[in-house]
Design an enzyme around this catalytic site. Sequence first.
Site, short mmCIF file in Angstrom:
data_model
loop_
_atom_site.label_atom_id
_atom_site.label_comp_id
_atom_site.label_asym_id
_atom_site.label_seq_id
_atom_site.Cartn_x
_atom_site.Cartn_y
_atom_site.Cartn_z
N LYS A 178 0.85 -1.19 0.00
CA LYS A 178 0.00 0.00 0.00
C LYS A 178 0.88 1.24 0.00
O LYS A 178 1.50 1.60 0.99
CB LYS A 178 -0.94 0.05 1.21
CG LYS A 178 -2.07 1.04 0.91
CD LYS A 178 -2.68 1.66 2.10
CE LYS A 178 -1.91 2.75 2.76
NZ LYS A 178 -1.73 3.98 1.94
N GLU A 254 10.77 1.76 9.81
CA GLU A 254 11.68 2.91 9.57
C GLU A 254 10.84 4.16 9.78
O GLU A 254 9.93 4.44 9.00
CB GLU A 254 12.26 2.83 8.16
CG GLU A 254 13.15 1.59 8.00
CD GLU A 254 13.72 1.41 6.60
OE1 GLU A 254 13.62 2.31 5.77
OE2 GLU A 254 14.27 0.32 6.34
N CYS A 288 13.66 11.58 5.74
CA CYS A 288 13.71 11.26 7.17
C CYS A 288 15.08 11.54 7.76
O CYS A 288 15.22 11.72 8.96
CB CYS A 288 13.35 9.81 7.38
SG CYS A 288 14.46 8.69 6.49
N GLU A 389 9.64 16.48 14.97
CA GLU A 389 10.00 16.40 13.55
C GLU A 389 9.07 17.31 12.75
O GLU A 389 7.84 17.22 12.86
CB GLU A 389 9.84 14.95 13.06
CG GLU A 389 10.25 14.79 11.60
CD GLU A 389 9.93 13.39 11.05
OE1 GLU A 389 8.80 12.91 11.23
OE2 GLU A 389 10.82 12.79 10.43
P1 NAD Z 1 2.55 8.30 7.49
O1 NAD Z 1 2.90 7.52 8.70
O2 NAD Z 1 1.48 9.33 7.60
O3 NAD Z 1 2.06 7.33 6.32
C1 NAD Z 1 2.88 6.29 5.82
C2 NAD Z 1 1.99 5.20 5.26
O4 NAD Z 1 1.24 4.61 6.31
C3 NAD Z 1 0.97 5.69 4.23
O5 NAD Z 1 0.88 4.73 3.21
C4 NAD Z 1 -0.31 5.76 5.04
O6 NAD Z 1 -1.48 5.65 4.28
C5 NAD Z 1 -0.14 4.56 5.96
N1 NAD Z 1 -0.90 4.59 7.21
C6 NAD Z 1 -1.23 5.68 7.95
N2 NAD Z 1 -1.92 5.28 9.05
C7 NAD Z 1 -2.01 3.92 9.00
C8 NAD Z 1 -2.58 2.93 9.86
N3 NAD Z 1 -3.20 3.27 11.00
N4 NAD Z 1 -2.48 1.64 9.49
C9 NAD Z 1 -1.83 1.28 8.35
N5 NAD Z 1 -1.29 2.18 7.50
C10 NAD Z 1 -1.36 3.48 7.83
O7 NAD Z 1 3.90 8.92 6.96
P2 NAD Z 1 4.12 9.92 5.73
O8 NAD Z 1 3.55 11.24 6.12
O9 NAD Z 1 3.65 9.25 4.49
O10 NAD Z 1 5.73 10.00 5.66
C11 NAD Z 1 6.50 10.91 6.39
C12 NAD Z 1 7.05 10.26 7.65
O11 NAD Z 1 7.79 9.10 7.29
C13 NAD Z 1 8.03 11.13 8.40
O12 NAD Z 1 7.81 10.99 9.77
C14 NAD Z 1 9.39 10.56 8.03
O13 NAD Z 1 10.42 10.80 8.95
C15 NAD Z 1 9.05 9.11 7.94
N6 NAD Z 1 10.04 8.40 7.11
C16 NAD Z 1 10.97 7.61 7.72
C17 NAD Z 1 11.95 6.95 6.96
C18 NAD Z 1 13.02 6.09 7.58
O14 NAD Z 1 13.73 5.41 6.83
N7 NAD Z 1 13.19 6.09 8.88
C19 NAD Z 1 11.94 7.10 5.57
C20 NAD Z 1 10.97 7.94 5.00
C21 NAD Z 1 10.02 8.57 5.78
O1 6OD Z 2 18.30 4.86 1.21
C1 6OD Z 2 17.51 4.10 1.76
O2 6OD Z 2 17.52 2.88 1.59
C2 6OD Z 2 16.47 4.65 2.66
N1 6OD Z 2 15.69 3.76 3.31
C3 6OD Z 2 16.35 5.98 2.79
C4 6OD Z 2 15.39 6.63 3.61
C5 6OD Z 2 15.14 7.93 3.46
C6 6OD Z 2 14.17 8.59 4.24
O3 6OD Z 2 13.41 9.47 3.85
#
Ligand code: NAD
Ligand code: 6OD
Length: 485
Positions: A178, A254, A288, A389
């Site tokens: 998804k 992540e 992130c 964040e």
């Molecule tokens: P989000 O958590 O709002 O959504 C991510 C996904 O989860 C979407 O597909 C969403 O529809 C789904 N989702 C939301 N609620 C859900 C639930 N209750 N059950 C199942 N699925 C659900 O995140 P976002 O706004 O799309 O992305 C930004 C966030 O992601 C930031 O906090 C960022 O730091 C984090 N992020 C972390 C990494 C990492 O590698 N650590 C990488 C990229 C983004």
């Molecule tokens: O480079 C990657 O594999 C990875 N997971 C990056 C994450 C970036 C976060 O926004």
Amino acid sequence: MSGRILKNYVAGEFVDGSNLFDNINPVDGTLVCQVSEADKKTVDKAVSAAKEALKGPWGKISRKDRCVLLMKVADEIENRFDDFVKAEIADTGKAHSQVKNIDIPRGAANFRFFADLATKQDEKSWDMETKDGKGATNYIVDKPIGVVAVISPWNLPLLLMTWKVAPALAAGNTVVVKPSEETPSTATLLAEVMDKVGVPKGVFNLVHGFGPGSAGEVIVSNPDVDAVTFTGESSTGVAIMKNAAVGLRPVSFELGGKNAAIIFADADFEKAVAGTIRSAFSNCGQVCLCSERVYVERSIFNDFVDALKKEAQAIKIGRPEDGSDMGPLISKVHRDKVMAYFSLALEEGATLITGGGVPEFGDSRDNGFFIRPTIWTGLAEDARCMKEEIFGPVCHITPFDCEGDVISYANDSVYGLAAAIWTTDMDKANRIARRLEVGICWVNEWFLRDLSTPFGGVKLSGIGREGGIHSLEFYSEPLTICVKH
Ligand code: NAD
Ligand code: 6OD
């Protein structure tokens, strides 16, 4: 592109769900296309198809042939490179150069890397002595976990989704993916690629929709899902974990970050400025790993603030096709959130060095979700803007006097994802890196990735590590077979 409807891909067919939702172009607020939201019946069918596919040809194919097929997926992403670039740009408004050089190439590279790695895995056996003198041999068979739910965010849509799909498939699992509701297009193209190269029906399933009360929650609640791999906000991780706890399903998370960059007076000044511009403002600050907290040794603090301000003001904001460096934020909702932090920072006593608002273009971009790269100084370490964040093009710069102080500032966070240290003193860099509470620390770099290395965070930044063998371990169940001679 409007008029098109993106469908779900279930059991090898492109199918409609029950509702449609709009996919909006963040550059000018226009409609990219509509998307068919998977209802419960569609999601459950996707999970059943994934479960059935484990018993079909996919469950019997050799590891080598499975990986040959994944190499073909990489080839076909490259054959359709321009389609992927166009789709990712339409959904996100990202700079063309970033999508062309990072997002889409990494989508293909993820498949190539994990197919290659899985092919090379050695099988080991251990002989042991027994009382009767005949001995026994133990060997391990790595089996797939089963049906893996892959739930991904909008900031690096294809890159982050394939980072999980590729190793899950390489290890022999089937997936129900998804993507974020904000960025459904490249995931749909990937379903077309899977179809074209002959990945068996039900191995890769795609469902569109939202999180709570929609496809995301429905997948995780389905008891036939055997594991959940998720990238997104830490609070979403908590919600997902509650559902995954039913049936004790393993999770790989992540999550968010509030990353520190640490710049010493002995750093190569130009490189540290250029690196920090990248680490604070890449992808409009929506990575992130971005540095939202920048700590600079006091003797160079004023010069560094001036230099970062100059470079931030030189960032060209605009349409992806105009050779801009920075596009918009992903959505109006997200821009409202980032703008709320811009107001809060001033209430909390920040000095605005540059940015802090929305640019005016005098054309259709004013209907988009652009925001200026922003730098603050003067906040206390316990201000909310230093703790939470923000996920936008913004950083705060704080002076520091000694190693001990900057280590405690950097570690004083509920998050623990990444850090960047800028210095020419390698002893100091190694000493400090080891004391930082993060999953990855760059020295004189940022976001340089070797896909073999463990990637993930500590504290609220995640659970587990993916990357190289760590991914294959998460997506496999080792079975020990002990044979008595
Ligand atoms: P989000 O958590 O709002 O959504 C991510 C996904 O989860 C979407 O597909 C969403 O529809 C789904 N989702 C939301 N609620 C859900 C639930 N209750 N059950 C199942 N699925 C659900 O995140 P976002 O706004 O799309 O992305 C930004 C966030 O992601 C930031 O906090 C960022 O730091 C984090 N992020 C972390 C990494 C990492 O590698 N650590 C990488 C990229 C983004
Ligand atoms: O480079 C990657 O594999 C990875 N997971 C990056 C994450 C970036 C976060 O926004």
